[in-house]
Design a protein around this motif. Structure first.
Motif, PDB file in Angstrom:
ATOM      1  N   GLN A 232     -10.331   1.590  -6.170  1.00  0.00           N
ATOM      2  CA  GLN A 232     -10.172   3.028  -6.017  1.00  0.00           C
ATOM      3  C   GLN A 232     -11.296   3.769  -6.712  1.00  0.00           C
ATOM      4  OE1 GLN A 232      -6.497   4.358  -8.149  1.00  0.00           O
ATOM      5  NE2 GLN A 232      -6.254   2.163  -8.442  1.00  0.00           N
TER       6      GLN A 232
ATOM      7  N   PRO B  41       0.836  -1.210   0.000  1.00  0.00           N
ATOM      8  CA  PRO B  41       0.000   0.000   0.000  1.00  0.00           C
ATOM      9  C   PRO B  41       0.870   1.259   0.000  1.00  0.00           C
ATOM     10  CG  PRO B  41      -0.047  -1.066   2.142  1.00  0.00           C
ATOM     11  CD  PRO B  41       0.718  -1.972   1.232  1.00  0.00           C
TER      12      PRO B  41
ATOM     13  N   PRO C  95     -16.104   1.647   1.891  1.00  0.00           N
ATOM     14  CA  PRO C  95     -15.146   0.636   1.430  1.00  0.00           C
ATOM     15  C   PRO C  95     -13.709   1.122   1.596  1.00  0.00           C
ATOM     16  CG  PRO C  95     -16.344   1.601  -0.428  1.00  0.00           C
ATOM     17  CD  PRO C  95     -16.954   2.140   0.812  1.00  0.00           C
ATOM     18  N   ALA C  96     -12.828   0.209   1.951  1.00  0.00           N
ATOM     19  CA  ALA C  96     -11.400   0.532   2.057  1.00  0.00           C
ATOM     20  C   ALA C  96     -10.822   0.570   0.648  1.00  0.00           C
ATOM     21  CB  ALA C  96     -10.687  -0.508   2.905  1.00  0.00           C
ATOM     22  N   LEU C  97     -10.228   1.686   0.292  1.00  0.00           N
ATOM     23  CA  LEU C  97      -9.657   1.861  -1.033  1.00  0.00           C
ATOM     24  C   LEU C  97      -8.133   1.817  -0.967  1.00  0.00           C
ATOM     25  CD1 LEU C  97     -12.027   4.714  -2.258  1.00  0.00           C
ATOM     26  CD2 LEU C  97     -12.230   2.251  -2.650  1.00  0.00           C
TER      27      LEU C  97
ATOM     28  N   HIS D 162     -20.416  -0.431  -4.088  1.00  0.00           N
ATOM     29  CA  HIS D 162     -20.295  -0.732  -2.660  1.00  0.00           C
ATOM     30  C   HIS D 162     -21.278   0.128  -1.883  1.00  0.00           C
ATOM     31  CE1 HIS D 162     -16.545  -3.138  -2.730  1.00  0.00           C
ATOM     32  NE2 HIS D 162     -16.340  -2.461  -3.835  1.00  0.00           N
TER      33      HIS D 162
ATOM     34  N   GLN E 189     -19.343   3.704   7.757  1.00  0.00           N
ATOM     35  CA  GLN E 189     -18.498   2.684   7.137  1.00  0.00           C
ATOM     36  C   GLN E 189     -18.457   2.887   5.621  1.00  0.00           C
ATOM     37  OE1 GLN E 189     -18.455  -0.477   9.428  1.00  0.00           O
ATOM     38  NE2 GLN E 189     -16.882  -1.514   8.281  1.00  0.00           N
TER      39      GLN E 189
ATOM     40  N   TRP F  93      -5.903   3.913  -2.136  1.00  0.00           N
ATOM     41  CA  TRP F  93      -5.338   5.208  -1.771  1.00  0.00           C
ATOM     42  C   TRP F  93      -6.053   5.727  -0.532  1.00  0.00           C
ATOM     43  CZ3 TRP F  93      -0.896   6.552  -3.741  1.00  0.00           C
ATOM     44  CH2 TRP F  93      -0.515   6.034  -4.983  1.00  0.00           C
ATOM     45  N   PRO F  94      -5.339   5.933   0.577  1.00  0.00           N
ATOM     46  CA  PRO F  94      -5.977   6.359   1.834  1.00  0.00           C
ATOM     47  C   PRO F  94      -6.755   7.671   1.729  1.00  0.00           C
ATOM     48  CG  PRO F  94      -3.714   5.670   2.248  1.00  0.00           C
ATOM     49  CD  PRO F  94      -3.903   5.680   0.761  1.00  0.00           C
TER      50      PRO F  94
ATOM     51  N   ARG G 195     -15.435   9.004   3.480  1.00  0.00           N
ATOM     52  CA  ARG G 195     -15.972   9.202   4.838  1.00  0.00           C
ATOM     53  C   ARG G 195     -16.631  10.578   4.969  1.00  0.00           C
ATOM     54  NH1 ARG G 195     -11.055   6.586   6.964  1.00  0.00           N
ATOM     55  NH2 ARG G 195     -11.642   4.437   7.357  1.00  0.00           N
TER      56      ARG G 195
ATOM     57  N   THR H  89     -10.293   7.036   0.658  1.00  0.00           N
ATOM     58  CA  THR H  89     -11.130   6.503   1.742  1.00  0.00           C
ATOM     59  C   THR H  89     -11.582   7.641   2.653  1.00  0.00           C
ATOM     60  OG1 THR H  89      -9.954   4.390   1.641  1.00  0.00           O
ATOM     61  CG2 THR H  89     -11.235   4.836   3.644  1.00  0.00           C
ATOM     62  N   ARG H  90     -10.673   8.560   2.975  1.00  0.00           N
ATOM     63  CA  ARG H  90     -11.042   9.714   3.819  1.00  0.00           C
ATOM     64  C   ARG H  90     -12.092  10.586   3.135  1.00  0.00           C
ATOM     65  NH1 ARG H  90      -5.458   9.401   4.871  1.00  0.00           N
ATOM     66  NH2 ARG H  90      -4.971  11.051   3.381  1.00  0.00           N
TER      67      ARG H  90
END
Length: 173
Positions: free
Chosen positions: A62, A9, A148-150, A138, A146, A152-153, A160, A156-157
């Protein structure tokens, strides 16, 4: 995926621009699809929302994104990228969300990506034009926050933040 397996990652060094790395103007989208839709207002009903996630060759989920081509506006580039990577057409762009910056994975370009929020009511996507790409929908959990975890962080932020707005306002508008 590399010849040696999945890529590690991204780490913190992807978010510091080294001297001499050229910028690359890019565009990306948080594209939502309501599970149920009020066709008069184009607002999602209490059933919730799904978010479009592109899976590039290998296990790298992503947001759809890509670089601008010569003479393209950001919105034109976004519509092109959505068709190429996700098979989506006719996405309604609602507003700009954020501009996020980082190195590309190869560390050869400084990505300056302008992200937009969009909505689609397209029930089925067309096949993506990019070989090996696929679209996955998703759930965007507004109650729990909650997402999905992507790969590139920062993406994801950003998801959120969109989920929190949906939780507060009940609508992405």
């Amino acid at each position: 995926m590399s010849a040696h397996g999945p890529l590690p990652p991204p780490d913190a060094s992807h978010y510091t621009r080294p001297d001499g790395v050229p910028p690359r103007p890019s565009v990306g989208g948080v594209i939502l699809r309501p599970l149920t839709l009020d066709t008069a207002t184009l607002e999602g009903a209490p059933g919730g929302w799904q978010v479009a996630v592109v899976v590039e060759p290998g296990p790298y989920p992503q947001l759809p994104k890509g670089g601008l081509e010569a003479g393209e506006t950001h919105r034109d580039a976004l519509h092109r990228e959505l068709r190429e990577e996700a098979g989506l057409e006719g996405v309604q762009i609602i507003r700009e969300l954020a501009t996020l910056e980082r190195l590309n994975y190869a560390r050869t370009k400084w990505q300056v990506t302008r992200y937009y929020l969009g909505i689609t009511t397209q029930p089925e996507a067309l096949p993506p034009l990019e070989p090996g790409y696929r679209l996955a929908w998703h759930p965007l959990e507004t109650r729990s926050g909650q997402v999905p975890a992507l790969f590139w962080p920062e993406q994801t932020r950003l998801l959120r933040q969109v989920a929190l707005q949906l939780q507060r306002n009940g609508t992405p508008f």
